[in-house]
Design a protein around this motif. Structure first.
Motif, PDB file in Angstrom:
ATOM      1  N   LYS A 115       0.836  -1.204   0.000  1.00 25.94           N
ATOM      2  CA  LYS A 115       0.000   0.000   0.000  1.00 25.94           C
ATOM      3  C   LYS A 115       0.870   1.252   0.000  1.00 25.94           C
ATOM      4  N   GLU A 116       1.889   1.243   0.847  1.00 27.61           N
ATOM      5  CA  GLU A 116       2.821   2.375   0.914  1.00 27.61           C
ATOM      6  C   GLU A 116       3.609   2.503  -0.384  1.00 27.61           C
ATOM      7  N   LEU A 117       4.041   1.367  -0.924  1.00 29.08           N
ATOM      8  CA  LEU A 117       4.804   1.360  -2.169  1.00 29.08           C
ATOM      9  C   LEU A 117       3.979   1.941  -3.316  1.00 29.08           C
ATOM     10  N   PHE A 118       2.765   1.438  -3.484  1.00 28.31           N
ATOM     11  CA  PHE A 118       1.943   1.867  -4.616  1.00 28.31           C
ATOM     12  C   PHE A 118       1.475   3.313  -4.466  1.00 28.31           C
ATOM     13  N   LYS A 119       1.307   3.748  -3.227  1.00 23.22           N
ATOM     14  CA  LYS A 119       0.948   5.156  -3.002  1.00 23.22           C
ATOM     15  C   LYS A 119       2.064   6.067  -3.500  1.00 23.22           C
ATOM     16  N   ASN A 120       3.294   5.727  -3.163  1.00 25.73           N
ATOM     17  CA  ASN A 120       4.438   6.535  -3.584  1.00 25.73           C
ATOM     18  C   ASN A 120       4.682   6.447  -5.085  1.00 25.73           C
ATOM     19  N   LEU A 121       4.502   5.267  -5.652  1.00 21.70           N
ATOM     20  CA  LEU A 121       4.670   5.116  -7.096  1.00 21.70           C
ATOM     21  C   LEU A 121       3.597   5.905  -7.853  1.00 21.70           C
ATOM     22  N   SER A 122       2.405   5.916  -7.305  1.00 19.58           N
ATOM     23  CA  SER A 122       1.315   6.673  -7.934  1.00 19.58           C
ATOM     24  C   SER A 122       1.587   8.177  -7.887  1.00 19.58           C
ATOM     25  N   ALA A 123       2.238   8.623  -6.814  1.00 18.41           N
ATOM     26  CA  ALA A 123       2.606  10.040  -6.712  1.00 18.41           C
ATOM     27  C   ALA A 123       3.639  10.389  -7.780  1.00 18.41           C
ATOM     28  N   ILE A 124       4.573   9.497  -8.039  1.00 21.35           N
ATOM     29  CA  ILE A 124       5.564   9.718  -9.095  1.00 21.35           C
ATOM     30  C   ILE A 124       4.878   9.711 -10.453  1.00 21.35           C
ATOM     31  N   ARG A 125       3.951   8.793 -10.637  1.00 24.01           N
ATOM     32  CA  ARG A 125       3.176   8.752 -11.890  1.00 24.01           C
ATOM     33  C   ARG A 125       2.515  10.105 -12.153  1.00 24.01           C
ATOM     34  N   ASN A 126       1.882  10.668 -11.137  1.00 29.12           N
ATOM     35  CA  ASN A 126       1.202  11.956 -11.302  1.00 29.12           C
ATOM     36  C   ASN A 126       2.194  13.091 -11.549  1.00 29.12           C
ATOM     37  N   ARG A 127       3.303  13.055 -10.841  1.00 26.15           N
ATOM     38  CA  ARG A 127       4.297  14.132 -10.953  1.00 26.15           C
ATOM     39  C   ARG A 127       4.892  14.208 -12.357  1.00 26.15           C
ATOM     40  N   TYR A 128       5.081  13.056 -12.977  1.00 22.17           N
ATOM     41  CA  TYR A 128       5.719  13.030 -14.293  1.00 22.17           C
ATOM     42  C   TYR A 128       4.731  12.802 -15.434  1.00 22.17           C
ATOM     43  N   ASN A 129       3.458  12.952 -15.124  1.00 22.96           N
ATOM     44  CA  ASN A 129       2.412  12.868 -16.145  1.00 22.96           C
ATOM     45  C   ASN A 129       2.417  11.528 -16.886  1.00 22.96           C
ATOM     46  N   MET A 130       2.635  10.452 -16.143  1.00 28.16           N
ATOM     47  CA  MET A 130       2.537   9.107 -16.712  1.00 28.16           C
ATOM     48  C   MET A 130       1.092   8.632 -16.520  1.00 28.16           C
ATOM     49  N   ARG A 131       0.707   7.593 -17.210  1.00 24.82           N
ATOM     50  CA  ARG A 131      -0.691   7.164 -17.136  1.00 24.82           C
ATOM     51  C   ARG A 131      -0.937   6.066 -16.105  1.00 24.82           C
ATOM     52  N   TYR A 132       0.000   5.121 -16.012  1.00 23.57           N
ATOM     53  CA  TYR A 132      -0.232   3.972 -15.133  1.00 23.57           C
ATOM     54  C   TYR A 132       1.043   3.564 -14.386  1.00 23.57           C
ATOM     55  N   VAL A 133       0.812   2.866 -13.273  1.00 20.66           N
ATOM     56  CA  VAL A 133       1.879   2.145 -12.586  1.00 20.66           C
ATOM     57  C   VAL A 133       1.704   0.673 -12.939  1.00 20.66           C
ATOM     58  N   VAL A 134       2.797   0.012 -13.314  1.00 21.01           N
ATOM     59  CA  VAL A 134       2.727  -1.412 -13.666  1.00 21.01           C
ATOM     60  C   VAL A 134       3.692  -2.204 -12.799  1.00 21.01           C
ATOM     61  N   ASP A 135       3.348  -3.453 -12.522  1.00 22.63           N
ATOM     62  CA  ASP A 135       4.287  -4.319 -11.797  1.00 22.63           C
ATOM     63  C   ASP A 135       4.422  -5.658 -12.501  1.00 22.63           C
ATOM     64  N   GLY A 136       5.345  -6.502 -12.020  1.00 18.82           N
ATOM     65  CA  GLY A 136       5.698  -7.731 -12.719  1.00 18.82           C
ATOM     66  C   GLY A 136       4.946  -8.974 -12.294  1.00 18.82           C
ATOM     67  N   THR A 137       3.798  -8.812 -11.685  1.00 19.65           N
ATOM     68  CA  THR A 137       2.991  -9.979 -11.294  1.00 19.65           C
ATOM     69  C   THR A 137       2.678 -10.841 -12.513  1.00 19.65           C
ATOM     70  N   ASN A 138       2.838 -12.154 -12.374  1.00 20.60           N
ATOM     71  CA  ASN A 138       2.580 -13.077 -13.479  1.00 20.60           C
ATOM     72  C   ASN A 138       1.715 -14.245 -13.003  1.00 20.60           C
ATOM     73  N   LEU A 139       1.401 -15.150 -13.912  1.00 26.13           N
ATOM     74  CA  LEU A 139       0.477 -16.248 -13.604  1.00 26.13           C
ATOM     75  C   LEU A 139       0.920 -17.091 -12.409  1.00 26.13           C
ATOM     76  N   ASP A 140       2.199 -17.376 -12.305  1.00 29.17           N
ATOM     77  CA  ASP A 140       2.676 -18.227 -11.212  1.00 29.17           C
ATOM     78  C   ASP A 140       2.499 -17.582  -9.847  1.00 29.17           C
ATOM     79  N   ASP A 141       2.431 -16.262  -9.806  1.00 27.59           N
ATOM     80  CA  ASP A 141       2.248 -15.569  -8.531  1.00 27.59           C
ATOM     81  C   ASP A 141       0.891 -15.863  -7.910  1.00 27.59           C
ATOM     82  N   LEU A 142      -0.054 -16.292  -8.717  1.00 28.63           N
ATOM     83  CA  LEU A 142      -1.392 -16.599  -8.215  1.00 28.63           C
ATOM     84  C   LEU A 142      -1.411 -17.876  -7.380  1.00 28.63           C
ATOM     85  N   LYS A 143      -0.325 -18.655  -7.457  1.00 28.86           N
ATOM     86  CA  LYS A 143      -0.268 -19.917  -6.713  1.00 28.86           C
ATOM     87  C   LYS A 143       0.007 -19.702  -5.229  1.00 28.86           C
TER      88      LYS A 143
END
Length: 264
Positions: free
Chosen positions: A98-126
């Motif tokens: 929650k803290e990580l994504f909050k800060n990443l979202s603030a950077i997204r807004n500051r630099y006028n980016m559209r989205y935050v993305v992470d490397g979650t993949n199918l195996d992570d669902l296990k």
């Protein structure tokens, strides 16, 4: 390469992204694909620095981002100032993410980016992943998951792309070495980090040093148990100098999420 084409299409639709980048297998592959698909000006890799990740991981992440040619930023996170994190409940990862994504979202807004993305993949669902709730709350995009890409795909594609992480073992933050409800401390994190760095220097590519009060419970793959016994005296001496009173080699070997076993 159908999955790669699907991933490129998904990334193209995101236009401008901030990549949650640790320098591990998944986030490095995602950064490379985002950089090559969207271009340097539309991608920012951001690495979080705190006591929960060894400096060696950060140093490698920085080096790889530079080799890719990506814009790379570092931000400081302060998990140890969060009571909900330090108390180490079963859903500890929720508070951290929650803290990580909050800060990443603030950077997204500051630099006028559209989205935050992470490397979650199918195996992570296990595995049990309490951070997923935080990702949903902050509307984090997960291109690898959307493209139905799994860990073996990432390794295969990474090797094809000549990424140095293609055969890198998985890594989780050092807080995962503490039993649930056992308070996470700066000193404990430091001891674990130094112990694991020492083990890797001995040749163990995959290792976890779990902290159980005064006991260091070492997990290495089954095939490396004999190597653990070979270096028994070196390991005992080094870990005792770090402050552990007892040193134990787990005969079940390395396994993801072993701390969940005691929480059942």
């Amino acid at each position: 390469m159908d999955k790669l084409e699907k991933l490129k299409k998904i990334l193209s639709g995101l236009e401008r992204v901030v990549v949650a980048y640790s320098g591990g297998l998944d986030s490095t592959f995602l950064l490379k694909m985002a950089h090559d698909t969207l271009g340097k000006d539309n991608v920012i890799a951001v690495t979080a620095r705190s006591e929960t990740y060894p400096y060696s991981e950060y140093r490698q992440a920085r080096k790889i981002a530079k080799s890719i040619g990506a814009k790379h930023m570092t931000m400081r996170t302060k998990e140890l100032s969060m009571k909900s994190f330090v108390a180490n409940p079963v859903n500890r990862c929720y508070y951290c993410k929650k803290e990580l994504f909050k800060n990443l979202s603030a950077i997204r807004n500051r630099y006028n980016m559209r989205y935050v993305v992470d490397g979650t993949n199918l195996d992570d669902l296990k595995d049990i992943r309490y951070g997923d709730m935080a990702a949903k709350e902050w509307r984090i995009k997960r291109p690898l998951l959307e493209a139905n890409i799994k860990k073996s795909d990432i390794r295969r594609f990474s090797k094809w792309l000549k990424l140095p992480t293609w055969d890198k073992p998985s890594f989780a933050c050092l807080a995962s070495r503490f039993p649930y409800s056992s308070a996470i401390t700066k000193n404990g994190l430091k001891k674990i980090g130094r112990a694991e760095d020492f083990m890797r220097k001995l040749g163990f590519r995959q290792v976890r040093v779990r902290l159980h009060d005064a006991i260091a419970r070492i997990e290495v793959p089954q095939d490396d148990l004999a190597l653990g016994m070979k270096y028994k005296d070196l390991i005992i001496n080094r870990l005792k100098r770090l402050g552990f009173v007892y040193v134990a080699l787990d005969l079940e070997g390395y396994r993801t999420g072993s701390m969940h076993e005691a929480a059942k």
